[in-house]
Design an enzyme around this catalytic site. Structure first.
Site, PDB file in Angstrom:
ATOM      1  N   LYS A 135       0.828  -1.203   0.000  1.00 43.65           N
ATOM      2  CA  LYS A 135       0.000   0.000   0.000  1.00 43.65           C
ATOM      3  C   LYS A 135       0.867   1.259   0.000  1.00 43.65           C
ATOM      4  CE  LYS A 135      -3.637   2.445   2.539  1.00 43.65           C
ATOM      5  NZ  LYS A 135      -4.681   2.358   3.584  1.00 43.65           N
ATOM      6  N   HIS A 271     -11.172 -29.612 -34.270  1.00 48.12           N
ATOM      7  CA  HIS A 271     -11.988 -28.473 -33.874  1.00 48.12           C
ATOM      8  C   HIS A 271     -12.913 -28.806 -32.697  1.00 48.12           C
ATOM      9  CE1 HIS A 271     -10.289 -26.718 -37.410  1.00 48.12           C
ATOM     10  NE2 HIS A 271     -10.893 -27.561 -38.209  1.00 48.12           N
TER      11      HIS A 271
END
Length: 511
Positions: A135, A271
């Site tokens: 932070k 596919h």
């Protein structure tokens, strides 16, 4: 003097890093095991308890959770009132934090670990220090990854302000602690509600890809934070070029299909749809059937074999252009034959780890995620209901089970024409069901075993045209879920044409 607080579970490189910090005039503060390692290496180290005036307690559960630590991390250097507060409470600034967390992940991956043992590996102080430092990255260096040690030392030695670098370190920390907390949430929620209110997921980047489905799309491959042994992510590549995005999707589909079968099986995928599945008494016989199912579409396909590949099977596969071959193992001579093609990907997967997936299936949509359990129900004759006058033979029933097992892996609308050990025709992804029926039947008519074939459907027939087309082209038995308001029309048509119609009672849409 600048202060660095070091407290690591993974001691890799920590001595060298601490020496580098000391050379840049850092005071080293540390805890427990890390302090001992650094002192044994000849470094002068201040114990955390000397800063806090409070000893470690509760078997180490509390040692850095103290205002002296978090005040020193969180104070903004640009705010005089922050600095004045530290002075009033005799708190020193902390300029660097190096922490890596308790090994929660490696602990829960071990067999026989109890929940109590896992909970003891939930780090509290470590994430708290990391988050405080992250932070305040404008002033504090925060380091969670040993791979960053050298880069941190080098950036510190530069005359410029490394704010961008510290920001990148902070981002890495928040990603790290988020993933850590996610694993804990997943572990504690493993027996909780199936679809939690807050869905947390974490993955680790495994591979940057050249591109995605198409060359203009960027892509990457991420693996479950807790690896799944029987998966394409855990496959070992023995030969060939790097997998593409589409390769991975197709290979994953083929592996899922292979998990359906215990007897020797070969699955060919194009596919994400099967173009041929063959079963046999040997893997070579299974290959022969998978190839014969569709010798055209298998070109450029992905092949999964659930038995070791022998020389004879390898020689047959070598005659074709294939993208990927996956198997539990390859005989030495078989591998030598296949490896003659430099671009063929040859891979192994641990089939002994094959088991029902516990993972939920996810699909991204704009603004959200669809989540469902996988379609892993085992097809069985016990669920079949014969609704026609003609009764199925035992051979037809076995073929129906096989057909319904395959059809759930075919894109809807899905139709499979098959015998009990071989697909003969597959109709996938059509916008109307009769279209899929026509494709599957017309393809199957070219196959040698067509006279003994059945037809399987992933969903009910909305009208009797599918039954009529199949019967007129030689199909003697059909299995479909049933459930249409026009079921009776299909039953009547089957009776009119003298064929068997069976309802499985279970739909298998795959979108």
């Amino acid at each position: 003097m600048k202060t660095a607080l070091l407290s690591v579970s993974d001691k890799t490189g920590i001595v060298e890093f601490a020496k580098g910090l000391a050379a840049q005039e850092f005071r080293i503060v540390s805890t427990g095991g890390t302090k001992k390692v650094l002192e044994e290496a000849g470094l002068t180290v201040t114990g955390v308890e000397e800063l806090t005036g409070f000893p470690e307690m509760l078997d180490g559960r509390v040692k850095t959770l103290h205002p002296v630590i978090h005040g020193g991390l969180l104070a903004r250097r640009d705010l005089p009132n922050h600095l004045q507060a530290l002075k009033e409470h005799q708190i020193d600034l902390i300029d660097l934090v190096c922490v890596n967390l308790y090994p929660f992940k490696s602990t829960i991956m071990q067999d026989g670990i109890t929940e109590a043992e896992a909970i003891e590996q939930i780090d509290i102080g470590g994430p708290s220090m990391l988050r405080s430092a992250a932070k305040n990255f404008a002033s504090v260096w925060v380091v969670a990854d040993p791979a960053d040690y050298q880069a941190v030392l080098e950036q510190m030695a530069q005359p410029h302000d490394a704010i961008a670098f510290r920001r990148a370190l902070a981002l890495k920390v928040f990603q790290h602690t988020a993933a850590y907390d996610t694993l804990i949430a997943q572990y504690l929620g493993r027996a909780d509600e199936e679809f939690p209110t807050q869905l947390t997921m974490t993955y680790t980047k495994k591979q940057a890809m050249r591109y995605g489905e198409n060359s203009h799309q960027k892509a990457a491959f991420y693996e479950n934070a807790l690896p799944v042994p029987f998966s394409i992510a855990r496959a070992k590549q023995l030969h060939g070029k790097e997998l593409s995005y589409n390769n991975i999707k197709d290979a994953d589909a083929a592996l899922k299909m292979s998990a359906e079968f215990e007897q020797p099986a070969v699955i060919a995928v194009k596919h994400m749809n099967p173009c041929g599945i063959g079963l046999g008494k040997s893997i070579q016989e299974a290959w022969d059937r998978a190839y014969a199912a569709d010798p055209i579409s298998i070109f450029g396909g992905i092949i999964v074999l659930n038995r070791p590949v022998d020389l004879e099977t390898a020689q047959k596969m070598h005659q074709l252009f294939l993208e990927i071959i996956i198997a539990p193992s390859f005989e030495k001579e078989a591998f030598a034959v296949l490896a003659q093609k430099k671009n063929l990907r040859i891979m192994t997967v641990d089939f002994s780890k094959k088991q029902a997936s516990k993972e939920l299936e996810t699909v991204s949509v704009m603004g959200g995620l669809l989540v469902q359990e996988p379609d892993e129900v085992a097809e069985s004759q016990a669920n079949f209901k014969v609704v026609s006058k003609r009764q199925p033979t035992e051979t037809e029933l076995r073929a129906m089970v096989f057909g319904q097992t395959v059809v759930k892996h075919v894109k809807s609308n899905a139709i499979v024409v098959a015998t009990e050990n071989q697909t003969l025709g597959i109709g996938a992804g059509q916008m109307n069901r009769i279209g899929s029926v026509e494709i599957a039947v017309e393809q199957a008519e070219k196959a040698a075993g067509f006279k003994n074939a059945i037809m399987a459907s992933d969903a009910f027939f909305p009208m009797d045209d599918c039954v009529e087309f199949a019967a007129k082209h030689g199909i003697k038995a059909i299995v479909e879920p049933g459930g249409s308001i026009k079921d009776q029309a299909s039953i009547d048509k089957a009776n009119e044409l003298g064929i068997t119609l069976v309802f499985s009672g279970r739909r298998h849409f795959r979108h």
